[in-house]
Design an enzyme around this catalytic site. Structure first.
Site, mmCIF file in Angstrom:
data_model
loop_
_atom_site.group_PDB
_atom_site.id
_atom_site.type_symbol
_atom_site.label_atom_id
_atom_site.label_comp_id
_atom_site.label_asym_id
_atom_site.label_seq_id
_atom_site.Cartn_x
_atom_site.Cartn_y
_atom_site.Cartn_z
ATOM 1 N N SER A 270 6.394 -1.906 7.861
ATOM 2 C CA SER A 270 6.049 -2.984 6.940
ATOM 3 C C SER A 270 6.235 -4.362 7.596
ATOM 4 O O SER A 270 5.589 -4.649 8.595
ATOM 5 C CB SER A 270 6.895 -2.826 5.666
ATOM 6 O OG SER A 270 6.408 -3.657 4.671
ATOM 7 N N HIS B 173 0.385 -1.305 4.851
ATOM 8 C CA HIS B 173 0.151 -0.896 3.442
ATOM 9 C C HIS B 173 -1.294 -1.209 3.034
ATOM 10 O O HIS B 173 -1.565 -1.598 1.895
ATOM 11 C CB HIS B 173 1.079 -1.646 2.467
ATOM 12 C CG HIS B 173 2.523 -1.635 2.823
ATOM 13 N ND1 HIS B 173 3.334 -0.542 2.635
ATOM 14 C CD2 HIS B 173 3.335 -2.601 3.360
ATOM 15 C CE1 HIS B 173 4.571 -0.828 3.028
ATOM 16 N NE2 HIS B 173 4.594 -2.073 3.491
#
Ligand SMILES: C[S@@+](CC[C@H](N)C(=O)[O-])C[C@H]1O[C@@H](n2cnc3c(N)ncnc32)[C@H](O)[C@@H]1O
Length: 871
Positions: free
Chosen positions: A748, A785
């Protein structure tokens, strides 16, 4: 006896021979006159401001200090190096030397010439190796010309039996003409009354020397002097005002320990200089409230302090300031001797025992204000942050805080005594600055708060210590505002020579309106600092012309002490073509890597990629050769040889690349460092790794230097990048990854920061990082993501694709790899592959979005070159 007029004339001539660095003959604001304190002295004829140079003196004679030869007898009498293994006696005169070079030096030629004229009573081999060097400074007086001899003879001498014993010892070895014996004895008496110990370069261990400075010798003593002095590498002594000196007042120096109490100073001055000082400080029992001599009251009930009733009388009784108890002088002497014996039990070579003694033992017996305590405190100040095993990054929080408070306390004492801008004050300010800078480095949140004091302490320290050979070598750089991150102070360079390394330093340098951050290794050797290019250049957004560089340039015009770094820094102003001729990098030895020689540009840009590229090209061409049915052809042999060499080089760079046991987790993207690390630990530890949080290490940089693998977790990308910059980790991580010394895992936000920039994060900009430029392990951007547009979605906000397209339209945009949940980008040198379960998408300027399947080789992305001019 010379008249004052004749002496003044001789002094003028002496000073005129040696103009100071600024070419000015400083003889205008003072005169030699009769002093009410003692004999002759120097007097101000005009007001003199603090820091003003009074004169620059040069020694008539200089040489080993007899006392130091007793302690350390193996010093070379030419270069002063202490080298017990290599020193030898000159067969002609018996003086100690360390090399053939010193033996053929002019200094030795002259010394030897004088001595070898004398008749030897015993063979040189039988000489005690201390005897001749002890007398050497006086022997050198025989080499003076008539005027110089006259000047020497005009200086004060205490002709007493305890002075000149070294000449008596010399006569055991040689028949020396009586006139020479007489003059050498006189020289010894003059030296003992007037000579100054010559300071050595910072950190340099060499035989201690003394010099006879005829102008300085005319300054009388005061326990609170109004001057300070410093030396340069040629043993020139510069005397400056340490405070405002009013016209008509006497100019004083201090012959004694400034932080010693009155009884100690009196005893030393009496023994060595044969007088009892009667200055204001000596007459004040409390010594301006500092209580440096105080002892604890003999009454166990009383918390008070004992001090001499009449300090100018050495036999005076002492009295408690609290309960009035009177104690005879002899009882005080007994306590002082007991304290002396107690001190004898301390191992001064061990900081631990020194600290323990100071904090737990000595203050049971004497007050905290006593000079013994203050002296021990100074020992700790000088050691903490500097000594082996106690470098800044190794210093515990407790010791850092102790150093800071000891600096402040001792500065208060010096100020109370009226030290002015004395050398001691400069040194203490430097150490306080360094402690504060270290605190700011450890706790970047405190930087803004600490900044004014960090800057003012170094400003003051610099103005006091500049040009002083004994000043710390990084004084200049710290003063210029460079942040120096201590890594290690001693390491070996690749060519085998021992260097002292202060650490890595990042300097923003402006060139062609772009600011480059350049990493330097900072070395020092005794009196100079050397910067060596190392690490990687990183382009950061344009900033105004770097004023510190300008300052350095300006200073070089007038100041010879500008660090040798200047030439290296100027090289940064070269354009790209000139840059190609820049000399090869020196290996960054403390990182234990060997970078191949190459041009600056090559080493900077392609170092990482080329090894991996070579490997993959070998494999590809071998495949082509095999497909063509080459068999064991010469070409195949050559390719195999090169593949082998590339693999061997990789193995050499990362001997234990596949032996990672400890994983350093960087939880900076979130605020609960402990909680976040615990969560990660819970998952990863069972796989056979040991996860530790970077926040648990006192020095994050040092921890990352030592790590083999790091994992940067997710959270807010802006916060994460800011913290990485604050801890100087961005360049460090890139360098170590590029060298193959550090494995990087990011998820992330941790993935975002591994890329070229964080422009394509999904996070909100909750805080400003210094730039959006990130670690740049890969030269493109990633959108982690990544979610595909859902056709049935009724939400009216922008889709992820729209947001990425907005970025792609920008002139500075790089390609964006959208990684779906469950996808991994595996980077191995220049080989990039999509792994995991969900695949990825690629956005490129002028192209449609492309689907990338699991297992797809995306190494081409690594070859993406951004247009350098578009930043
Ligand atoms: C370096 S000389 C100073 C110059 C000396 N007054 C002269 O006429 O040459 C040192 C000697 O001066 C005398 N002296 C210096 N400061 C003194 C002081 N504060 N009180 C008494 N005598 C002092 C002492 O005799 C000492 O040994």
């Amino acid at each position: 006896m010379l008249s004052l007029g004749q002496l003044s004339q001789m002094v003028k001539e002496h000073l005129g021979l040696y103009t100071s660095d600024d070419g000015i003959l400083h003889f205008s604001k003072w005169v030699i006159a009769e002093s009410s304190v003692a004999g002759r002295g120097l007097f101000a004829t005009e007001d003199i401001l603090p820091g003003e140079v009074l004169f620059v003196d040069h020694p008539l004679i200089s040489g080993p200090r007899a006392a130091s030869i007793e302690i350390e007898p193996h010093g070379c009498t030419v270069c002063c190096k202490i080298d017990a293994e290599n020193t030898f006696k000159c067969p002609k005169c018996g003086l100690l030397l360390c090399s053939e070079q010193c033996q053929s030096d002019n200094v030795h030629f002259n010394d030897c010439n004088v001595i070898s004229r004398w008749v030897f009573k015993i063979p040189v081999e039988d000489f005690d190796y201390r005897t001749v060097p002890r007398a050497l400074t006086a022997i050198r007086a025989l080499l003076l010309n008539d005027d110089q001899k006259q000047l020497l003879s005009a200086l004060q001498a205490h002709v007493l039996p305890q002075h000149g014993t070294e000449i008596r010892d010399l006569q055991e070895y040689f028949e020396i003409p009586e006139s020479e014996v007489e003059f050498m004895r006189l020289a010894c008496c003059v030296l003992d009354a007037n000579a100054y110990q010559i300071a050595t370069a910072y950190g340099k261990k060499e035989m201690s020397r003394r010099g006879l400075y005829p102008v300085s010798a005319l300054m009388n003593h005061n326990c609170v002097p109004n001057t300070k002095y410093s030396y340069n590498s040629e043993a020139q002594m510069t005397v400056k005002a340490s405070k405002h000196i009013q016209a008509g007042t006497e100019i004083f120096t201090c012959y004694s320990g400034f932080l010693w109490g009155t009884p100690s100073r009196q005893a030393q001055l009496y023994k060595t200089k044969h007088f009892l000082c009667k200055c204001d400080r000596c007459a004040d029992p409390t010594e301006r409230g500092t209580m440096l001599a105080a002892l604890k009251c003999f009454s166990t009930e009383c918390p008070g302090n004992l001090l001499p009733i009449q300090p100018l009388n050495t036999t005076s009784a002492w009295q408690c300031l609290e309960c009035g108890l009177r104690v005879p002088r002899k009882n005080i002497g007994a306590v002082q001797s007991a304290v002396g014996s107690l001190l004898g039990s301390v191992n001064f070579g061990s900081v631990d025992s020194l600290e323990k003694f100071l904090t737990t033992r000595i203050t049971k017996y004497i007050p905290k204000t006593n000079q013994v305590v203050v002296d021990l405190q100074c020992c700790l100040i000088w050691e903490f942050g500097e000594a082996e095993g106690l470098r800044w990054h190794e210093l515990s929080e407790g010791r850092l805080a102790l150093k800071e408070s000891l600096c402040r306390g001792t500065l208060r004492t010096a100020a109370a005594l009226g030290a002015g801008d004395a050398h001691l004050r400069g040194r203490l300010l430097y150490h306080l600055h360094a402690a504060l800078a270290e605190r700011a480095r450890r706790c970047p949140d405190q930087y803004e708060e600490l900044k004014p004091e960090i800057e003012s302490t170094i400003e003051q320290a610099y103005s006091i210590l500049q040009g002083d050979i004994s000043a710390p070598p990084d004084l200049d750089l710290r003063h210029l505002g460079f942040k120096i991150n201590t890594v290690s102070k001693s390491a070996r360079t690749a060519d085998g020579s021992s260097q002292n390394i202060i650490g890595m330093m990042n300097i923003p340098v402006t060139c062609d309106d772009n600011t480059h951050t350049v990493s330097f290794m900072v070395y020092f050797d005794h009196n100079s600092v050397t910067l060596t290019l190392g690490g990687h250049r990183q382009r950061t957004p344009s900033r105004p012309i770097d004023h510190r560089l300008n300052k350095l340039h300006q200073r070089s015009a007038q100041d010879r002490t500008v660090p040798r770094a200047l030439t290296a820094i100027r090289a940064l102003l070269l354009n790209d073509d000139q840059n190609n001729y820049f000399p090869p990098f020196k290996p960054m030895c403390y990182l234990n890597t060997e970078q191949k020689s190459g041009t600056c540009k090559n080493t900077l840009k392609y170092q990482k990629g080329r090894l991996a590229l070579k490997e993959s090209l070998c494999r590809g061409t071998l495949r082509t050769a095999a497909a063509l049915g080459a068999g064991d052809a010469h070409l195949r042999g050559r390719l195999l040889y090169h593949l082998h060499a590339a693999l061997a080089e990789r193995a050499r760079r990362c001997p234990d690349q596949h032996n990672v046991k400890n994983l350093m987790f960087i939880p900076y993207a979130q605020n609960d460092f402990d909680g976040y690390t615990a969560k990660i630990k819970q998952v990863i530890d069972p796989w056979g790794f040991n996860v530790t949080g970077l926040h648990s290490y006192p020095d994050p940089e040092q921890a990352v230097y030592s790590a083999k693998a790091i994992f940067i977790g997710g959270g807010n990308t802006f916060l994460l990048l800011k913290r990485l910059y604050e801890n100087n980790l961005v360049n460090l991580i890139k360098t170590r990854v590029d060298e193959g010394n550090l494995l990087y895992i990011g998820s992330s936000a941790g993935t975002n920061v591994a890329t070229k920039s964080i422009h394509t994060t999904n996070d909100m900009p909750i805080i400003f990082p210094p730039t959006f430029e990130a670690i740049s392990i890969v030269p493109f951007n990633i959108n982690p993501h990544y979610i595909d547009k859902v056709e049935s979605e009724t939400h009216k906000g922008e889709t992820r694709d729209q947001r990425i397209e907005e970025y792609i339209e920008m002139p500075h945009a790089a390609p964006v790899l959208g990684l779906r949940e469950g996808s991994i980008l595996h980077v191995n040198g220049n080989q990039l592959a999509i792994k995991g379960i969900a695949g990825a998408v690629l956005f490129k300027k002028g192209d449609k979005k492309t689907e990338l399947a699991v297992g797809e080789d995306v190494s081409f992305l690594c070859r993406y070159e951004q247009d350098e001019n578009s930043t």
